[in-house]
Write a protein that holds these residues in place. Structure first.
Motif, PDB file in Angstrom:
ATOM      1  N   ALA A  39     -31.660 -21.124 -21.612  1.00 41.44           N
ATOM      2  CA  ALA A  39     -30.427 -21.255 -20.824  1.00 41.44           C
ATOM      3  C   ALA A  39     -29.435 -22.197 -21.519  1.00 41.44           C
ATOM      4  CB  ALA A  39     -30.749 -21.751 -19.416  1.00 41.44           C
ATOM      5  N   ILE A  40     -29.926 -23.290 -22.090  1.00 43.58           N
ATOM      6  CA  ILE A  40     -29.056 -24.222 -22.814  1.00 43.58           C
ATOM      7  C   ILE A  40     -28.418 -23.519 -23.995  1.00 43.58           C
ATOM      8  CG2 ILE A  40     -29.047 -26.296 -24.266  1.00 43.58           C
ATOM      9  CD1 ILE A  40     -31.259 -27.366 -22.279  1.00 43.58           C
ATOM     10  N   ARG A  41     -29.213 -22.744 -24.733  1.00 44.07           N
ATOM     11  CA  ARG A  41     -28.669 -21.990 -25.864  1.00 44.07           C
ATOM     12  C   ARG A  41     -27.579 -21.035 -25.397  1.00 44.07           C
ATOM     13  NH1 ARG A  41     -32.210 -17.373 -27.623  1.00 44.07           N
ATOM     14  NH2 ARG A  41     -31.211 -16.643 -25.731  1.00 44.07           N
ATOM     15  N   ASP A  42     -27.837 -20.324 -24.295  1.00 49.84           N
ATOM     16  CA  ASP A  42     -26.850 -19.374 -23.771  1.00 49.84           C
ATOM     17  C   ASP A  42     -25.563 -20.080 -23.330  1.00 49.84           C
ATOM     18  OD1 ASP A  42     -28.692 -17.371 -24.261  1.00 49.84           O
ATOM     19  OD2 ASP A  42     -29.294 -17.151 -22.151  1.00 49.84           O
ATOM     20  N   TRP A  43     -25.685 -21.222 -22.657  1.00 51.43           N
ATOM     21  CA  TRP A  43     -24.498 -21.972 -22.231  1.00 51.43           C
ATOM     22  C   TRP A  43     -23.749 -22.543 -23.430  1.00 51.43           C
ATOM     23  CZ3 TRP A  43     -21.846 -21.411 -18.066  1.00 51.43           C
ATOM     24  CH2 TRP A  43     -22.475 -20.963 -16.900  1.00 51.43           C
ATOM     25  N   ASN A  44     -24.480 -22.959 -24.459  1.00 51.68           N
ATOM     26  CA  ASN A  44     -23.800 -23.432 -25.665  1.00 51.68           C
ATOM     27  C   ASN A  44     -23.030 -22.306 -26.346  1.00 51.68           C
ATOM     28  OD1 ASN A  44     -23.892 -26.256 -26.275  1.00 51.68           O
ATOM     29  ND2 ASN A  44     -26.117 -26.066 -26.422  1.00 51.68           N
TER      30      ASN A  44
END
Length: 98
Positions: free
Chosen positions: A81-86
């Protein structure tokens, strides 16, 4: 200016959450005050702030040293999820400035 806006958004969230970065926030606010804003830029700042807030919400336990209380599945879910938001952050950061 793009990096300044991005870092300003992060500094504002960090201040809201921890009150531990007054000098950093003041520096970014001072540098930002040298620019002329517009409704479009303010909307851009709001969008980036919302994205950074999502990232903060996903990262806070991992950064606070309590990740051992999370399952490996949860840590993996958050990492994705962090990767996607980044990725969304990068799109938002550069979209209107090309």
């Amino acid at each position: 200016m793009l990096e300044l806006i991005d870092r300003l958004c992060i500094a504002r969230i960090k201040w809201d959450k921890t009150q531990s970065n007054r000098a950093e926030l003041d520096w970014y606010e001072h540098e930002w005050s040298k620019f002329v804003s517009s409704p479009e830029i303010e909307q851009h700042i709001q969008e980036l702030t919302q994205i950074h807030q999502k990232i903060w919400d996903l990262e806070w336990q991992l950064k606070s040293g309590v990740e051992d209380r999370l399952s490996l599945d949860e840590i993996g879910r958050r990492a994705i999820a962090i990767r996607d938001w980044n990725n969304k952050r990068l799109v938002a950061k550069y979209r209107d400035w090309e």
